[in-house]
Motif scaffolding. Structure first.
Motif, PDB file in Angstrom:
ATOM      1  N   PHE A 332      15.457  23.749  -5.726  1.00 28.63           N
ATOM      2  CA  PHE A 332      16.305  23.423  -4.592  1.00 28.63           C
ATOM      3  C   PHE A 332      17.724  23.108  -5.061  1.00 28.63           C
ATOM      4  O   PHE A 332      17.942  22.338  -6.003  1.00 28.63           O
ATOM      5  CB  PHE A 332      15.747  22.214  -3.835  1.00 28.63           C
ATOM      6  CG  PHE A 332      14.525  22.529  -3.030  1.00 28.63           C
ATOM      7  CD1 PHE A 332      14.622  22.980  -1.718  1.00 28.63           C
ATOM      8  CD2 PHE A 332      13.257  22.395  -3.580  1.00 28.63           C
ATOM      9  CE1 PHE A 332      13.489  23.275  -0.980  1.00 28.63           C
ATOM     10  CE2 PHE A 332      12.120  22.687  -2.848  1.00 28.63           C
ATOM     11  CZ  PHE A 332      12.242  23.131  -1.541  1.00 28.63           C
ATOM     12  N   PHE A 333      18.677  23.724  -4.385  1.00 29.96           N
ATOM     13  CA  PHE A 333      20.084  23.355  -4.508  1.00 29.96           C
ATOM     14  C   PHE A 333      20.513  22.809  -3.145  1.00 29.96           C
ATOM     15  O   PHE A 333      20.350  23.493  -2.130  1.00 29.96           O
ATOM     16  CB  PHE A 333      20.948  24.565  -4.866  1.00 29.96           C
ATOM     17  CG  PHE A 333      20.765  25.058  -6.273  1.00 29.96           C
ATOM     18  CD1 PHE A 333      21.358  24.404  -7.343  1.00 29.96           C
ATOM     19  CD2 PHE A 333      20.009  26.189  -6.531  1.00 29.96           C
ATOM     20  CE1 PHE A 333      21.205  24.869  -8.632  1.00 29.96           C
ATOM     21  CE2 PHE A 333      19.844  26.667  -7.820  1.00 29.96           C
ATOM     22  CZ  PHE A 333      20.445  25.993  -8.880  1.00 29.96           C
ATOM     23  N   SER A 338      31.151  17.293   0.870  1.00 26.60           N
ATOM     24  CA  SER A 338      31.793  16.001   1.084  1.00 26.60           C
ATOM     25  C   SER A 338      33.044  15.861   0.216  1.00 26.60           C
ATOM     26  O   SER A 338      34.066  15.355   0.669  1.00 26.60           O
ATOM     27  CB  SER A 338      30.807  14.870   0.787  1.00 26.60           C
ATOM     28  OG  SER A 338      30.269  15.017  -0.512  1.00 26.60           O
ATOM     29  N   ASP A 339      32.969  16.287  -1.041  1.00 28.11           N
ATOM     30  CA  ASP A 339      34.146  16.276  -1.917  1.00 28.11           C
ATOM     31  C   ASP A 339      34.649  17.692  -2.152  1.00 28.11           C
ATOM     32  O   ASP A 339      35.822  17.990  -2.007  1.00 28.11           O
ATOM     33  CB  ASP A 339      33.794  15.608  -3.257  1.00 28.11           C
ATOM     34  CG  ASP A 339      33.407  14.152  -3.070  1.00 28.11           C
ATOM     35  OD1 ASP A 339      34.056  13.479  -2.252  1.00 28.11           O
ATOM     36  OD2 ASP A 339      32.457  13.696  -3.725  1.00 28.11           O
ATOM     37  N   GLU A 340      33.745  18.560  -2.533  1.00 23.36           N
ATOM     38  CA  GLU A 340      34.077  19.966  -2.719  1.00 23.36           C
ATOM     39  C   GLU A 340      32.839  20.783  -2.386  1.00 23.36           C
ATOM     40  O   GLU A 340      31.720  20.283  -2.416  1.00 23.36           O
ATOM     41  CB  GLU A 340      34.523  20.231  -4.156  1.00 23.36           C
ATOM     42  CG  GLU A 340      33.478  19.861  -5.198  1.00 23.36           C
ATOM     43  CD  GLU A 340      33.923  20.185  -6.611  1.00 23.36           C
ATOM     44  OE1 GLU A 340      34.579  21.219  -6.765  1.00 23.36           O
ATOM     45  OE2 GLU A 340      33.607  19.417  -7.519  1.00 23.36           O
ATOM     46  N   ALA A 341      33.056  22.027  -2.044  1.00 27.00           N
ATOM     47  CA  ALA A 341      31.923  22.885  -1.708  1.00 27.00           C
ATOM     48  C   ALA A 341      31.116  23.155  -2.966  1.00 27.00           C
ATOM     49  O   ALA A 341      31.633  23.693  -3.941  1.00 27.00           O
ATOM     50  CB  ALA A 341      32.417  24.192  -1.103  1.00 27.00           C
ATOM     51  N   MET A 342      29.829  22.809  -2.939  1.00 23.55           N
ATOM     52  CA  MET A 342      29.031  22.989  -4.140  1.00 23.55           C
ATOM     53  C   MET A 342      27.556  23.040  -3.789  1.00 23.55           C
ATOM     54  O   MET A 342      27.124  22.632  -2.702  1.00 23.55           O
ATOM     55  CB  MET A 342      29.290  21.852  -5.139  1.00 23.55           C
ATOM     56  CG  MET A 342      28.903  20.461  -4.605  1.00 23.55           C
ATOM     57  SD  MET A 342      29.264  19.133  -5.772  1.00 23.55           S
ATOM     58  CE  MET A 342      28.184  19.557  -7.119  1.00 23.55           C
ATOM     59  N   LEU A 343      26.772  23.582  -4.728  1.00 21.78           N
ATOM     60  CA  LEU A 343      25.316  23.513  -4.692  1.00 21.78           C
ATOM     61  C   LEU A 343      24.903  22.476  -5.713  1.00 21.78           C
ATOM     62  O   LEU A 343      25.119  22.645  -6.910  1.00 21.78           O
ATOM     63  CB  LEU A 343      24.699  24.871  -5.025  1.00 21.78           C
ATOM     64  CG  LEU A 343      24.955  26.000  -4.028  1.00 21.78           C
ATOM     65  CD1 LEU A 343      24.410  27.317  -4.566  1.00 21.78           C
ATOM     66  CD2 LEU A 343      24.316  25.687  -2.679  1.00 21.78           C
ATOM     67  N   SER A 395      26.865  26.598  -7.762  1.00 17.94           N
ATOM     68  CA  SER A 395      26.134  25.661  -8.612  1.00 17.94           C
ATOM     69  C   SER A 395      26.909  25.423  -9.899  1.00 17.94           C
ATOM     70  O   SER A 395      27.904  26.098 -10.188  1.00 17.94           O
ATOM     71  CB  SER A 395      24.755  26.231  -8.935  1.00 17.94           C
ATOM     72  OG  SER A 395      24.885  27.329  -9.829  1.00 17.94           O
ATOM     73  N   ASP A 396      26.443  24.490 -10.699  1.00 15.00           N
ATOM     74  CA  ASP A 396      26.921  24.377 -12.071  1.00 15.00           C
ATOM     75  C   ASP A 396      26.397  25.565 -12.871  1.00 15.00           C
ATOM     76  O   ASP A 396      25.509  26.303 -12.411  1.00 15.00           O
ATOM     77  CB  ASP A 396      26.422  23.070 -12.694  1.00 15.00           C
ATOM     78  CG  ASP A 396      27.061  21.839 -12.056  1.00 15.00           C
ATOM     79  OD1 ASP A 396      28.193  21.971 -11.543  1.00 15.00           O
ATOM     80  OD2 ASP A 396      26.425  20.772 -12.057  1.00 15.00           O
ATOM     81  N   GLY A 472      24.401  30.289 -18.257  1.00 15.09           N
ATOM     82  CA  GLY A 472      25.853  30.293 -18.208  1.00 15.09           C
ATOM     83  C   GLY A 472      26.424  30.858 -16.928  1.00 15.09           C
ATOM     84  O   GLY A 472      27.604  30.668 -16.649  1.00 15.09           O
ATOM     85  N   HIS A 473      25.604  31.567 -16.137  1.00 14.11           N
ATOM     86  CA  HIS A 473      26.064  32.094 -14.859  1.00 14.11           C
ATOM     87  C   HIS A 473      25.953  31.018 -13.774  1.00 14.11           C
ATOM     88  O   HIS A 473      25.303  29.978 -13.967  1.00 14.11           O
ATOM     89  CB  HIS A 473      25.254  33.317 -14.451  1.00 14.11           C
ATOM     90  CG  HIS A 473      25.575  34.532 -15.256  1.00 14.11           C
ATOM     91  ND1 HIS A 473      25.291  35.813 -14.826  1.00 14.11           N
ATOM     92  CD2 HIS A 473      26.166  34.690 -16.467  1.00 14.11           C
ATOM     93  CE1 HIS A 473      25.685  36.691 -15.729  1.00 14.11           C
ATOM     94  NE2 HIS A 473      26.220  36.017 -16.743  1.00 14.11           N
ATOM     95  N   LEU A 474      26.562  31.288 -12.624  1.00 14.18           N
ATOM     96  CA  LEU A 474      26.506  30.386 -11.476  1.00 14.18           C
ATOM     97  C   LEU A 474      25.737  31.053 -10.345  1.00 14.18           C
ATOM     98  O   LEU A 474      25.773  32.275 -10.185  1.00 14.18           O
ATOM     99  CB  LEU A 474      27.915  30.052 -10.972  1.00 14.18           C
ATOM    100  CG  LEU A 474      28.973  29.607 -11.974  1.00 14.18           C
ATOM    101  CD1 LEU A 474      30.285  29.338 -11.249  1.00 14.18           C
ATOM    102  CD2 LEU A 474      28.524  28.376 -12.729  1.00 14.18           C
ATOM    103  N   ILE A 475      25.059  30.247  -9.558  1.00 13.48           N
ATOM    104  CA  ILE A 475      24.475  30.709  -8.307  1.00 13.48           C
ATOM    105  C   ILE A 475      25.494  30.427  -7.208  1.00 13.48           C
ATOM    106  O   ILE A 475      26.022  29.310  -7.099  1.00 13.48           O
ATOM    107  CB  ILE A 475      23.151  30.004  -8.008  1.00 13.48           C
ATOM    108  CG1 ILE A 475      22.118  30.320  -9.084  1.00 13.48           C
ATOM    109  CG2 ILE A 475      22.629  30.408  -6.628  1.00 13.48           C
ATOM    110  CD1 ILE A 475      21.744  31.780  -9.188  1.00 13.48           C
TER     111      ILE A 475
END
Length: 873
Positions: A332-333, A338-343, A395-396, A472-475
């Motif tokens: 789950f992501f 709230s601060d920045e768009a992120m998963l 995501s990170d 190393g990739h992002l979702i």
């Protein structure tokens, strides 16, 4: 199951077993070109190839190959199949043909409708009677339109011995989650399509009538509901990126089939990538399938794992017993802005919302779009008339490779002022070093304000995926107001999938701890799955029957303890121990000392039942799963109005005793006793699953039939005016599947879970679904409940309540691979089963059906008179 990188293993193994087409013996051929007349006088352009060799006893095994929509009879693949020792037939579907390979066929196309079914039936009969073919060894295949013709032959029992449908689902593709498929514009504008059908289609599209299009086009073309228990050996080919549909639909087709079956997911679909090595694999697999079922060759293909997938881009192959794989885990992501768009890995601690605007040039109408044929690019392309709005969440960087195999889902909490609005989702893999992004899944979802309150959850099932996201990739998850694959500042490459909406308005997305919007990814670990030894107590009806079938299909050994009065289709594949769970002495003597990995108990109704199971199985069972019920909350144990959704922990059973209070439902009280005893006394690892009223085919309670029999007679239905609260129910197939998933999950030991469908329904939405699946317009009359009880005596439509009944599903979603089938899918299948196969008694109260309808008419007339009186006063 196995996997390997690259394709060298594939070519080597195919050559080793001699199934590459170039390796097979090739026959010289005799060709016949002719016109074959249908019963209405229309003639179809036909070609037959037969080997120029002595005819085998009984005739040649034979294959029919059907071409794609708008094309002509497929000569080259038909000839290639004939060279392997088959008589083959190709014909141009009525109204189609562009002058290639002979003249077009006569008539006009009704686009794989009932007319094409009649033609196919006639061509099969002509082939068998006029050519030297074996009547019991005729197969069928083809791509795109040829795929749907292959499904026709299976679904309508047209006398084929094997089928290989390619690049098409058995269900209709007219709509995508209530959005109209862009390709429908091209279909209804095509010169070869019947003018009446085209006019109806144009009318429905211009009115943006999903239900009308479904009724006019989809009803007669949806073969999916006819597939249940079909035993024709069927091999399915489908691409992850098919331009006409998503793999999810053929996965459901595959799961319905009863006989020998195979499923390939990879490439080769409409508009998807062309990969030579994959084409060679598909051709070789098809050849082996036909050789096994039409020639009777002992090539053991039916003993190999039934599912073969090839990952996007790498085309790395995996074999598995089912799809989605039984052992897939959920990652789950949580969506946060709230601060920045992120998963994020955790839900945002602060609630927040985001609004996307949907606007367009009002001088450009749906009529303009239809007349233009929905062009995608150029200065006057459709999407240039719309204002594109999107939000991207990332995501990170992934710490390790993530193998995604299965169906991603997105849970959203949304609202909007428009009558309906479209949510478009795209899932990307992003390489931060090169900034290259790869689209791996997508979906369009239409929300109707009538059936959705602002801030309520929706669960969107995205297109199934097979892809390795590298470390190393992002979702990246993108949510937008328009359906586009790609966007840049110039917007120079775009592909429209569903028609955009000509309805302005804003879409608001909510997040936070009370509205945990999230992306759910299926993460697969391709390890060898150990088969289990499982005991089912009961299990011969309804949910238990399906659970046993699921366990057998994945290779488990199943023992059933029952009286043996009911013997389902899998009876010869299980070990049966005869007995009655209410007879303690028999239960103990038959089962004590036997070892099982797990026990699924569908028959524990009171404390003594779980005590007996504990005494019998202690030290010999890895997990004891007891099926409980939402009835444990009834009798004022929980205020549903203030607990919405309600959690498993919202009621504490520790202060209860083991008595049966007067006036309370003994079924719910007994289940409470079972749960209390397990929590306080069990030394066996246990799992409790609380389920709502279960709906589905062969429902022994008659609750589903109550609705369906009324829908099938085409008349309306009466509902209590006060009983319109939202609710969750559960499909019987999903209940069974999630029992098994809970047993598999180590995290589920000594836990209690809700299992219910993910979509929240209202009685109106429920009626709409069932009546539409039955082919009728829903007509609801709301009457106060006290009048109903006076006039119709204990009239009680199942699932209708005055207060909400919405389960919290977060624990089940977090701890095991909980998922449910889209409600439109299983309602359609269930209605078809009752219409075509049910032979039982009338539904409860149906003997008073005429009184129901008379009361509805009387109430409606009285209400109209009241309105008239007010208007005239």
């Amino acid at each position: 199951m196995h996997h390997s990188t690259g394709m060298g293993w594939l070519l080597v193994s195919l050559m080793a077993i001699g199934v590459l087409p170039c390796q097979a013996e090739e026959y010289a051929l005799v060709r016949l070109d002719t016109m074959v007349a249908m019963e209405d006088g229309v003639q179809l352009n036909t070609t037959v190839f037969t080997p120029d060799a002595p005819i085998p006893t009984g005739g040649w095994p034979a294959i029919i190959y059907i071409h794609g929509l708008g094309g002509s009879k497929a000569i080259r693949p038909t000839e290639a199949l004939a060279q392997h020792g088959y008589a083959t037939l190709a014909y141009t579907v009525r109204g189609q043909g562009r002058g290639r390979n002979g003249a077009p066929s006569e008539g006009v196309s009704t686009v794989w409708g009932p007319r094409e079914v009649k033609d196919l039936k006639a061509m099969i009969a002509w082939f068998k009677s006029s050519q030297p073919v074996h009547p019991d060894r005729v197969g069928i295949t083809g791509r795109s339109q040829g795929g749907i013709h292959s499904w026709m032959a299976v679904a309508h029992n047209l006398g084929v011995a094997a089928a290989v449908p390619q690049n098409f689902t058995a269900g209709s593709i007219a709509t995508i989650n209530r959005s109209i498929h862009k390709n429908m514009v091209g279909i209804f504008r095509a010169r070869f399509v019947d003018s009446t059908l085209a006019a109806k289609g144009r009318h429905r599209i211009l009115g943006y009538s999903y239900d009308g299009l479904k009724r006019d086009f989809s009803k007669d073309r949806d073969l999916h509901s006819r597939l249940k228990n079909k035993d024709v050996p069927t091999m399915i080919h489908f691409a992850w990126e098919d331009g006409w549909g998503v793999p999810n639909n053929v996965i459901r087709d595959f799961q319905l089939l009863k006989g020998p079956k195979k499923l390939y997911l990879g490439t080769g679909g409409n508009g998807s990538a062309s990969v030579r090595s994959e084409a060679q694999f598909r051709d070789a697999w098809t050849q082996r399938w036909f050789d096994r079922w039409l020639k009777g060759q002992k090539n053991s293909i039916e003993k190999e794992p039934p599912v073969e997938i090839a990952l996007l881009d790498s085309w790395e192959h995996f074999q598995m017993s089912d799809f989605p794989p039984p052992k897939v885990k959920k990652k789950f992501f949580f969506i946060s802005h709230s601060d920045e768009a992120m998963l994020a890995d955790d839900v945002s601690t602060q609630p927040d919302s985001l609004t996307l605007q949907h606007a367009f040039n009002k001088d450009f109408t749906l009529t303009d779009l239809y007349q233009a044929g929905a062009p995608l690019r150029g200065e006057n392309g459709v999407l240039t008339h719309f204002s594109f709005a999107s939000q991207i969440y990332e995501s990170d960087e992934l710490a390790s490779d993530m193998l995604l195999v299965g169906i991603p889902r997105v849970s959203l909490f949304v609202g909007g002022e428009a009558l309906f609005y479209q949510i478009n989702l795209r899932l990307w893999d992003l390489d931060p070093e090169t900034n290259r992004q790869r689209l791996i899944s997508r979906m369009t979802y239409l929300v109707e304000r009538e059936n959705h309150k602002p801030g309520d959850p929706i669960i969107v099932e995205m297109a199934a995926v097979g892809y390795r996201a590298q470390a190393g990739h992002l979702i990246r998850l993108e949510i937008s107001n328009l359906d586009m694959d790609w966007h840049t500042e110039k917007q120079d490459w775009r592909r429209l999938w569903a028609l955009p909406l000509f309805e302005p308005g804003d879409i608001t997305f909510y997040t936070g701890p009370q509205k945990p919007a999230n992306l759910e990814l299926p993460v697969y670990s391709p390890s060898k799955v150990k088969s289990m030894n499982i005991l089912i107590i009961g299990g011969t009806r309804y949910m238990g029957r399906i659970a046993v079938q699921n366990l057998l299909d994945r290779g488990d050994h199943v023992t059933v303890f029952s009286r043996g009065n009911t013997r389902p289709e899998w009876w010869d594949r299980i070990t049966h121990i005869p007995g009655d769970h209410t007879d303690a002495e028999s239960f103990t003597s038959q089962l004590k000392g036997k070892t099982f990995d797990a026990v699924l108990d569908t028959q524990a109704f009171k404390k003594e039942d779980v005590e007996l199971a504990h005494q019998t199985f202690e030290g010999h069972v890895g997990r004891y799963l007891m099926v409980s019920t939402g009835s444990v909350y009834l009798d004022n144990k929980l205020d549903f109005a203030t607990h919405c959704p309600f959690k498993e922990s919202d009621v504490d059973w520790s202060n209860l005793d083991y008595t049966y209070p007067e006036g309370e439902d003994p079924y719910g009280v007994g289940k409470r006793h079972c749960e209390k005893w397990l929590q306080e006394n069990s030394t066996l690892p246990y799992t409790v699953v609380r389920i709502p009223a279960i709906m589905g085919w062969d429902d022994p309670t008659g609750r589903m039939w109550w609705w369906i029999q009324r829908a099938l007679d085409g008349k309306g239905v009466v509902l209590p005016l006060e009983h319109h609260a939202p609710f969750r129910t559960l499909y019987s197939g999903d209940a069974a599947e999630n029992f098994v998933r809970a047993i598999d999950a180590p995290e589920a030991a000594n836990q209690i879970y809700h299992n219910a469908m993910e979509e929240v329904l209202t009685p109106k939405r429920w009626v709409d679904l069932i009546w539409q699946a039955a082919g009728h317009e829903p007509d609801i009359t709301y009457i106060p409940n006290d009048i109903l009880q006076k006039e119709l005596e204990a009239y009680s439509p199942p699932l209708c309540r005055p207060i909400p009944y919405i389960h919290d599903l977060s624990r089940a979603k977090q701890d095991f691979s909980f998922s449910t089938t889209p409600v439109e899918e299983w309602v359609h299948t269930t209605v078809a089963w009752y219409r075509d196969q049910y032979e039982g008694q009338d539904a409860k109260g149906y003997q008073n059906r005429s009184r129901e309808l008379e009361l509805a008419n009387k109430w409606t007339q009285s209400f109209q008179n009241l309105i008239s009186d007010f208007q005239s006063s």
